[in-house]
Design a protein around this motif. Sequence first.
Motif, PDB file in Angstrom:
ATOM      1  N   ARG A   1       4.785  -3.535  -4.045  1.00 35.53           N
ATOM      2  CA  ARG A   1       5.969  -4.579  -4.230  1.00 35.53           C
ATOM      3  C   ARG A   1       5.783  -5.743  -3.334  1.00 35.53           C
ATOM      4  N   GLU A   2       5.549  -5.355  -2.045  1.00 33.01           N
ATOM      5  CA  GLU A   2       5.313  -6.259  -1.097  1.00 33.01           C
ATOM      6  C   GLU A   2       4.083  -7.192  -1.514  1.00 33.01           C
TER       7      GLU A   2
ATOM      8  N   GLN B   1       3.514   2.647  -3.603  1.00 35.20           N
ATOM      9  CA  GLN B   1       4.523   1.658  -4.533  1.00 35.20           C
ATOM     10  C   GLN B   1       5.072   0.610  -3.441  1.00 35.20           C
ATOM     11  N   GLU B   2       5.633   0.897  -2.187  1.00 37.71           N
ATOM     12  CA  GLU B   2       6.216  -0.059  -1.544  1.00 37.71           C
ATOM     13  C   GLU B   2       5.124  -1.265  -1.103  1.00 37.71           C
TER      14      GLU B   2
ATOM     15  N   LYS C   1       2.830  -7.944  -4.406  1.00 37.55           N
ATOM     16  CA  LYS C   1       3.073  -8.979  -5.562  1.00 37.55           C
ATOM     17  C   LYS C   1       4.102 -10.001  -5.277  1.00 37.55           C
ATOM     18  N   GLY C   2       5.208  -9.494  -4.498  1.00 38.51           N
ATOM     19  CA  GLY C   2       6.078 -10.560  -3.947  1.00 38.51           C
ATOM     20  C   GLY C   2       5.569 -11.637  -3.121  1.00 38.51           C
TER      21      GLY C   2
ATOM     22  N   ASN D   1      -4.283  -4.540 -11.409  1.00 39.67           N
ATOM     23  CA  ASN D   1      -3.057  -3.721 -10.521  1.00 39.67           C
ATOM     24  C   ASN D   1      -3.407  -2.057 -10.507  1.00 39.67           C
TER      25      ASN D   1
ATOM     26  N   THR E   1       1.930  -1.561   5.513  1.00 33.22           N
ATOM     27  CA  THR E   1       3.179  -1.172   5.505  1.00 33.22           C
ATOM     28  C   THR E   1       3.689  -0.284   6.293  1.00 33.22           C
TER      29      THR E   1
ATOM     30  N   GLU F   1      -3.551   0.048  -7.414  1.00 38.31           N
ATOM     31  CA  GLU F   1      -2.404   1.356  -7.083  1.00 38.31           C
ATOM     32  C   GLU F   1      -3.405   2.508  -6.753  1.00 38.31           C
TER      33      GLU F   1
END
Length: 475
Positions: free
Chosen positions: A252-253, A248-249, A255-256, A231, A2, A235
């Motif tokens: 999201r990436e 957190q960022e 999972k997307g 998950n 990230t 995390e």
Amino acid sequence: MTSTVGKVNTGLVMGLAIGAALGGLLFGYDTAVISGAVESIDHNFITPRTDMSEMARNSLSGTAIGIALWGCVAGSLLAGPLATAIGRKAGMLIAAFLFFASSILSGYPELGLAPIGGMGVDGLTPFMIYRFFGGVAIGMASLISPLYIAEIAPAKHRGLLVTFQQIAIVSGMLLVYFVNMKIAQQGTDEWILATGWRWMLASAAVPATLFFVAALTMPDTPRWYVLKGKNDKAEKLLNQLNGPEAAQETMREIKGSLTQHSGKLFSFGAAVIVVGVLLSVFQQFVGINAVLYYAPLMFKNIGSGTDTALLQTVIVGAANVVFTLVATFTVDRWGRKPLLILGAIVMAVAMLALGVLFQQKQEGTLLLYAAILYIAGFALSWGPVVWVLLSEMFPNSIKGTAMAIAVAAQWISNYIVTWSFKVVDGDSALNAVFNHGLNYYIYAGFSVLAAIFVWKFVPETKGKTLEAIEQLWKK
């Protein structure tokens, strides 16, 4: 991983990357250990077969030396689905166990079948079987180790960390060149042919044990945890690696990226697969493993004795390590493409020089310089940078399968080079014209083609997140 990297736990990230990179050390050690045993394998298993033609003996020798590479093909094809099904960590543990067992049994293939040395040329069959399974371990490690590193590394440092794999590979090669030289110094040439080669092959059991112990202590990667619906574990590990905000960022990436596509191999088009495969093919067709596997034979071809040839091989291995370290500090600064193009040009010049030197029967010092120049070009570029690209260029949803195909293509190409080198180098008619130089002219040509391919077709991935790289391959 990230773009938010302010709170990276450098110690943890580095520790995990180094642990995974031990698979690379074994990869380098086990693939290069054969260099010290080539003459002994020929002496014990090939030369006595006087009923075979020169071409048939050369072909059998090339097959015996390169049989591990077919295991590498199988291991790399197996590793992708296996790493997806049971995890990156479990895959590394299996590879370490196979490394250990195959090392001992390759050195002593008669174990359980006959007295040591009592099978004669028939010992070649179990030897090749055990080397094949050693190759399975290499193939698995060659895929899983850089994959693991790429998946725990922050994007800003991913190129640096994935080069740990290549540093470990070339360090393993240098280590085994040194081990082979020290073992060879324990006795006469006759002792090496009878016993020394066995010690060389069995010595890989030591680093295999270290890799197994390291893998036991490591977690799996956040991306694999998310892939398996774990998950909470993902995390927790991301928090430890990058801090809560970045975690957190990144979640999201991840999972997307896993839900945007079906996971079918060509869901991002064919280009990403073709580029990955051709990068792997060119990495081998520039001739690197002809130099690394056959370096002692190469130096003996110009008149060096056993001790001198092994010492010259150690020097080549040291140059490999030094210039791989240079790549470590340039891959995230200069970018992937500039390094690949520069390296290909340097290799083309060096291979052309090697071909001319052999053909003109020049003395060994100039040949050693040309070999070092070639190794410098490869180690600065195609050695580490191809692994960086393979670990980061494939989208998450197809990464396991796509990387398995690319790495399998790499090992098939490696086998073609390894087998054909022995056939061409041992051909009396060709040597009457080229004096062992023809192979190097061929590799020079492929180096030029490799530079053109990168210039035209390979995208730059420097500094991009794994998820952002996916956008380069959208249909």
